[in-house]
Design a protein around this motif. Structure first.
Motif, PDB file in Angstrom:
ATOM      1  N   ARG A   1       0.810   2.338   3.158  1.00  0.00           N
ATOM      2  CA  ARG A   1       2.224   2.128   3.519  1.00  0.00           C
ATOM      3  C   ARG A   1       2.385   0.722   4.082  1.00  0.00           C
ATOM      4  O   ARG A   1       1.519   0.237   4.805  1.00  0.00           O
ATOM      5  CB  ARG A   1       2.682   3.158   4.542  1.00  0.00           C
ATOM      6  CG  ARG A   1       2.644   4.567   3.986  1.00  0.00           C
ATOM      7  CD  ARG A   1       3.403   5.552   4.861  1.00  0.00           C
ATOM      8  NE  ARG A   1       3.486   6.843   4.215  1.00  0.00           N
ATOM      9  CZ  ARG A   1       4.462   7.200   3.382  1.00  0.00           C
ATOM     10  NH1 ARG A   1       5.432   6.372   3.126  1.00  0.00           N
ATOM     11  NH2 ARG A   1       4.467   8.392   2.833  1.00  0.00           N
TER      12      ARG A   1
ATOM     13  N   GLU B   1       6.802   2.360   4.376  1.00  0.00           N
ATOM     14  CA  GLU B   1       7.156   2.768   3.020  1.00  0.00           C
ATOM     15  C   GLU B   1       5.936   2.727   2.117  1.00  0.00           C
ATOM     16  O   GLU B   1       5.127   1.810   2.189  1.00  0.00           O
ATOM     17  CB  GLU B   1       8.243   1.852   2.460  1.00  0.00           C
ATOM     18  CG  GLU B   1       9.553   1.944   3.223  1.00  0.00           C
ATOM     19  CD  GLU B   1      10.636   1.069   2.616  1.00  0.00           C
ATOM     20  OE1 GLU B   1      10.447   0.551   1.495  1.00  0.00           O
ATOM     21  OE2 GLU B   1      11.664   0.905   3.276  1.00  0.00           O
ATOM     22  N   LEU B   2       5.822   3.710   1.242  1.00  0.00           N
ATOM     23  CA  LEU B   2       4.721   3.787   0.294  1.00  0.00           C
ATOM     24  C   LEU B   2       4.670   2.521  -0.553  1.00  0.00           C
ATOM     25  O   LEU B   2       5.699   2.037  -1.024  1.00  0.00           O
ATOM     26  CB  LEU B   2       4.927   5.011  -0.597  1.00  0.00           C
ATOM     27  CG  LEU B   2       3.862   5.274  -1.637  1.00  0.00           C
ATOM     28  CD1 LEU B   2       2.533   5.588  -0.951  1.00  0.00           C
ATOM     29  CD2 LEU B   2       4.290   6.412  -2.519  1.00  0.00           C
ATOM     30  N   GLU B   3       3.465   1.980  -0.762  1.00  0.00           N
ATOM     31  CA  GLU B   3       3.307   0.770  -1.577  1.00  0.00           C
ATOM     32  C   GLU B   3       2.104   0.939  -2.490  1.00  0.00           C
ATOM     33  O   GLU B   3       1.044   1.392  -2.049  1.00  0.00           O
ATOM     34  CB  GLU B   3       3.123  -0.458  -0.689  1.00  0.00           C
ATOM     35  CG  GLU B   3       3.039  -1.765  -1.447  1.00  0.00           C
ATOM     36  CD  GLU B   3       4.245  -2.029  -2.331  1.00  0.00           C
ATOM     37  OE1 GLU B   3       4.121  -1.887  -3.562  1.00  0.00           O
ATOM     38  OE2 GLU B   3       5.308  -2.368  -1.792  1.00  0.00           O
TER      39      GLU B   3
END
Length: 72
Positions: A43, A47-49
């Motif tokens: 993250r 946020e997911l990356e």
């Protein structure tokens, strides 16, 4: 329980996500970085990356498991 956060200072003030994962010790190899990103375990700023080449800037926080690194 609060996750531990370390600071990491990039020489040029900016670094790519895959490089930061390895340089900060969150992963040991570039291959491991690629794997954890593909498994959607990283993250950035909560946020997911999944992009290894994402550019990070001072203030960004990268998290993997229970560890986090803030770019300074």
């Amino acid at each position: 329980m609060v996750a531990e956060m370390d600071d990491f200072q990039a020489k040029d003030g900016m670094i790519r996500l895959g490089q930061l994962l390895k340089a900060s010790g969150l992963v040991m190899t570039g291959g491991e970085a690629k794997m954890v990103l593909a498994e959607e375990r990283v993250r950035v700023n909560g946020e997911l990356e999944t992009r290894r080449g994402r550019q990070l800037h001072p203030g960004d926080v990268v998290s993997l498991g229970g560890e986090s690194v803030r770019l300074t």
